[in-house]
Design a protein around this motif. Structure first.
Motif: not given
Length: 112
Positions: A59-81
């Motif tokens: 629901r934030t503007s960051m999710y849109g095409p402009g991202g957050n300060f022009g950048n998007r996802c840097w990394e994904r961290i996954t925790l699994k059991q």
């Protein structure tokens, strides 16, 4: 598994803009996984601007095409059991439990 988004500001954090996506069973587990790779600079304060669950983040503007300060996802961290059953030949008795923490860098943002 739920996703949580750890966003970054314009300075003083691991990245400029964009976010880290953490997949974990709940918010406390997501925060702990995040802190493994990005320790608190000040005890008790996460090394990011804000944390959102997936619904809030979309629901934030960051999710849109402009991202957050022009950048998007840097990394994904996954925790699994992972639980392996079969102690003493009994398929209902846990034999081994593993917690797996994985970090994957993405190409969605360019390094500053």
């Amino acid at each position: 598994m739920p996703k949580f988004y750890f966003t970054y500001g314009s300075e003083g954090q691991p990245y400029v803009g964009g976010w880290t996506e953490v997949e974990a069973p709940n918010l406390p587990a997501a925060c702990t996984a995040f802190q493994v790779f990005h320790p608190d600079k000040t005890e008790g304060l996460l090394n990011c601007c804000s944390v959102y669950d997936e619904d809030q983040f979309k629901r934030t503007s960051m999710y849109g095409p402009g991202g957050n300060f022009g950048n998007r996802c840097w990394e994904r961290i996954t925790l699994k059991q992972e639980i392996v059953y079969g102690l003493g030949g009994d398929p209902n008795r846990p034999l081994r439990e593993s917690i797996i923490l994985q970090r994957e860098f993405t190409a969605e943002s360019e390094a500053s």
